[in-house]
Design a protein around this motif. Structure first.
Motif, short mmCIF file in Angstrom:
data_model
loop_
_atom_site.label_atom_id
_atom_site.label_comp_id
_atom_site.label_asym_id
_atom_site.label_seq_id
_atom_site.Cartn_x
_atom_site.Cartn_y
_atom_site.Cartn_z
N TYR A 257 0.83 -1.21 0.00
CA TYR A 257 0.00 0.00 0.00
C TYR A 257 0.86 1.26 0.00
O TYR A 257 0.77 2.10 0.87
N GLY A 258 1.73 1.37 -1.01
CA GLY A 258 2.58 2.54 -1.12
C GLY A 258 1.82 3.76 -1.62
O GLY A 258 1.19 4.50 -0.86
N PRO A 259 1.81 3.98 -2.94
CA PRO A 259 1.16 5.17 -3.49
C PRO A 259 -0.32 4.98 -3.83
O PRO A 259 -0.85 5.61 -4.73
N CYS A 260 -1.01 4.11 -3.11
CA CYS A 260 -2.42 3.84 -3.41
C CYS A 260 -3.31 4.99 -2.96
O CYS A 260 -2.93 5.82 -2.12
N ALA A 261 -4.52 5.04 -3.51
CA ALA A 261 -5.50 6.06 -3.12
C ALA A 261 -6.86 5.65 -3.66
O ALA A 261 -6.97 4.72 -4.46
N PHE A 262 -7.89 6.35 -3.23
CA PHE A 262 -9.25 6.12 -3.70
C PHE A 262 -9.70 7.31 -4.54
O PHE A 262 -9.45 8.47 -4.19
N MET A 263 -10.37 7.02 -5.62
CA MET A 263 -10.85 8.05 -6.54
C MET A 263 -12.06 8.76 -5.95
O MET A 263 -12.97 8.13 -5.44
N ASP A 267 -13.06 9.82 -12.97
CA ASP A 267 -12.28 10.03 -14.19
C ASP A 267 -11.47 8.76 -14.40
O ASP A 267 -10.60 8.43 -13.59
N PRO A 268 -11.76 8.01 -15.45
CA PRO A 268 -11.06 6.73 -15.65
C PRO A 268 -9.56 6.87 -15.82
O PRO A 268 -8.83 5.89 -15.66
N ASN A 269 -9.09 8.08 -16.12
CA ASN A 269 -7.65 8.29 -16.30
C ASN A 269 -6.95 8.70 -15.00
O ASN A 269 -5.77 9.05 -15.02
N THR A 270 -7.65 8.65 -13.90
CA THR A 270 -7.09 9.10 -12.63
C THR A 270 -5.84 8.30 -12.26
O THR A 270 -5.82 7.08 -12.29
N VAL A 271 -4.80 9.04 -11.90
CA VAL A 271 -3.56 8.45 -11.40
C VAL A 271 -3.03 9.39 -10.33
O VAL A 271 -3.08 10.61 -10.48
N PHE A 272 -2.58 8.82 -9.21
CA PHE A 272 -2.10 9.63 -8.09
C PHE A 272 -0.60 9.49 -7.86
O PHE A 272 0.04 10.39 -7.35
N LEU A 473 -7.51 17.64 -7.12
CA LEU A 473 -6.63 18.48 -7.94
C LEU A 473 -5.25 18.60 -7.31
O LEU A 473 -5.10 19.07 -6.18
N GLY A 474 -4.23 18.12 -8.02
CA GLY A 474 -2.86 18.22 -7.56
C GLY A 474 -2.45 17.20 -6.52
O GLY A 474 -1.29 17.20 -6.07
N TYR A 475 -3.37 16.31 -6.15
CA TYR A 475 -3.04 15.33 -5.10
C TYR A 475 -2.08 14.27 -5.64
O TYR A 475 -2.30 13.73 -6.72
N GLN A 476 -1.02 13.99 -4.88
CA GLN A 476 -0.05 12.96 -5.25
C GLN A 476 0.25 12.05 -4.09
O GLN A 476 0.20 12.46 -2.93
N THR A 477 0.57 10.81 -4.43
CA THR A 477 0.98 9.84 -3.42
C THR A 477 2.42 9.40 -3.70
O THR A 477 2.91 9.53 -4.84
N PHE A 478 3.06 8.85 -2.68
CA PHE A 478 4.48 8.51 -2.80
C PHE A 478 4.71 7.10 -2.25
O PHE A 478 3.97 6.62 -1.39
N CYS A 479 5.74 6.42 -2.76
CA CYS A 479 5.93 5.01 -2.42
C CYS A 479 6.56 4.81 -1.05
O CYS A 479 6.51 3.72 -0.50
N GLY A 480 7.21 5.82 -0.47
CA GLY A 480 7.71 5.72 0.89
C GLY A 480 9.08 5.09 1.04
O GLY A 480 9.57 4.93 2.15
N THR A 481 9.73 4.71 -0.07
CA THR A 481 11.07 4.13 0.04
C THR A 481 12.11 5.17 -0.29
O THR A 481 11.81 6.18 -0.92
#
Length: 481
Positions: A257-263, A267-272, A473-481
């Protein structure tokens, strides 16, 4: 007092699949959280807090156990790499009273032979994220690894700045991955490959033990459970973020559960994920990537499928080529369930795609839209108020009440497939920041309470149903390593 008894089941495999590895002790560990309900459900012994802390911080190893780090490879963003547990140690396996075997693994427990320059540690924030989201997934009814505990190591971890170090205890059906089979294929003998296949079947799919072609049946089974898993992700708007082959569990569990998130806004193209610059693992791409990962597994099993290479390729190709239709059928049934429909009708897919098109157009919240369809009076959104939706809604109602079915039955069914609560990204980030930086656990604990029963509406938690004002808008997730 009864002590935990661990098996060393994985060490039945050839030695190249693992390295003996003690966890690295830490100076001043403290429990942050312990999952009592999970411990009770698994039938873990009633040890004292100090005994658990010594074990789950890595400061003590149980007598008779043999901690290891597992070797595996993987395609990361499409590129093959030799990997392995770079910051994890498998303490051993626990056999429940129902004869189920579970891995007990420490994550963030220090360097291993596979660390490749990494420090082998993890941050408190990243480990609390995995604890929170894996518990959410479990309560949403989605197969997942679970988290038994998070320990503050009492040491600092250097990333872009200094953070408090954390160690997570992860419970899993196993840590066998597609990448484990890739490793066996690239670096092992045929005997090694067959040993891994036999082990995977005996551990997860014993019904296949008498199959004439075990490797073929294993590939079919894994394809099926992966289709089920991805459909479940799509059902709740979950975006894994890093679907590398080393993060695809043979057991069909959500793992890592590194860069995971909920939409939120559909938007089917959503990527965080901050590292997914090309959108390889975007929401809409998850089924396609699952198929791609399965094709890597098929390649790794080729030599076991048939001695004739051409026949082996043909057999593997048939399974991989069938995945899209297998997935599509499961996805369509899932969407019917979300809309409360019974049976199959030829026009269902068009009605579903029309709804998704409108949701995208109006930037409608994915979770709340389905709740709004079932209970219009309590939801206000540009989509639900539009003339387009009014017309669609009449078609939905006609389909739902087909053959004289009561609309109340439809709505009751919808409530079983559409969560009221998901871990909203802005709530997760605030809770993690307060917990990891200021040791303020009020919001984290409340968020845990909310996601423990996600299908039941609770008025006191209304704030957790509301998406962020500006979407993601602008939200990003990170893998933590």
């Amino acid at each position: 007092m009864e002590s935990l008894k661990l098996l060393n089941d994985y060490t039945k495999l050839p030695a190249k699949f693992f390295s003996q590895q003690m966890p690295n002790p830490v100076l001043n560990p403290k429990f942050i959280i312990f999952n009592n309900s999970l411990a009770e459900a698994m039938g873990l012994p009633m040890m004292t807090q100090d005994e658990w802390l010594e074990l789950l911080s890595g400061n003590q190893v149980l007598k008779g156990s043999m901690p290891i780090s597992q070797a595996y490879a993987g395609h990361q963003f499409g590129n093959f790499t030799m990997l392995g547990d770079g910051r994890a140690v498998l303490l051993g396996e626990f056999l429940t009273s129902s004869q189920e075997l579970f891995d007990i693994q420490l994550k963030g427990s220090g360097r291993t032979p596979y660390s490749r320059g990494g420090d082998g540690r993890a941050t408190v924030s990243a480990m609390l994220r995995e604890y929170l989201i894996s518990e959410a997934m479990h309560n949403l009814g989605i197969p997942t690894t679970r988290s038994l505990a998070v320990v503050n190591s009492g040491e600092k971890v250097q990333r872009e700045m200094e953070y408090n170090g954390g160690i997570l205890t992860r419970i899993a059906k196993s840590h066998l991955r597609v990448g484990t089979f890739e490793y066996a294929y690239q670096y092992g003998t045929m005997e090694d490959q067959k040993a891994l296949t036999s082990y995977a079947i005996s551990r997860h799919y014993p019904e296949l033990e008498n199959a004439k072609n075990q490797a073929l049946e294993l590939l079919k089974k894994i394809s099926e459970v992966q289709a089920d898993l991805i459909v479940d992700w799509m059902r709740v708007g979950f975006i894994h973020g890093v679907m590398n082959t080393d993060n695809m569990s043979i057991a069909g569990e959500t793992i890592d559960y590194g860069p995971c998130a909920f939409m939120n806004s559909y938007d089917p193209n959503t990527v965080f994920s901050s590292i997914d610059t090309q959108g390889r693992y975007a929401y809409r791409n998850q089924p396609r990537i699952a198929q791609w990962n399965l094709s890597r597994l098929a390649i790794a099993l080729l030599d076991q499928l048939h001695t004739d290479q051409n026949l082996a390729i043909e057999m593997a190709q048939d399974i991989i080529n069938s995945f899209p239709s297998q997935y599509e059928s499961k996805w369509l049934n899932m969407m019917r369930n979300k809309l409360g429909w019974e049976g199959n009708q030829s026009g269902d897919q068009n009605l579903i795609e029309d709804l998704l098109h409108m949701m995208h157009k109006y930037k409608a919240d994915y979770t709340n839209t389905f709740l709004g369809i079932a209970d219009r009076e309590n939801y206000d959104s540009p989509l639900l108020d539009s003339m387009e939706f009014q017309e669609w809604s009449m078609l939905w109602m006609s389909r739902a009440t087909m053959d004289g079915r009561d609309l109340d039955q439809t709505i009751l069914k919808m409530k079983g497939y559409n969560p009221v609560f998901i871990p909203r990204n802005h709530m997760v980030e605030t809770a993690l920041m307060r917990a990891s930086q200021s040791s303020e656990f009020g919001q984290f604990d409340e968020l845990l309470k909310v996601i423990r029963d996600p299908y039941q509406n609770k008025e006191q938690y209304t704030a957790y149903r509301i998406p962020p004002e500006n979407g993601d808008l602008g939200y990003q997730t990170f893998c933590g390593t």
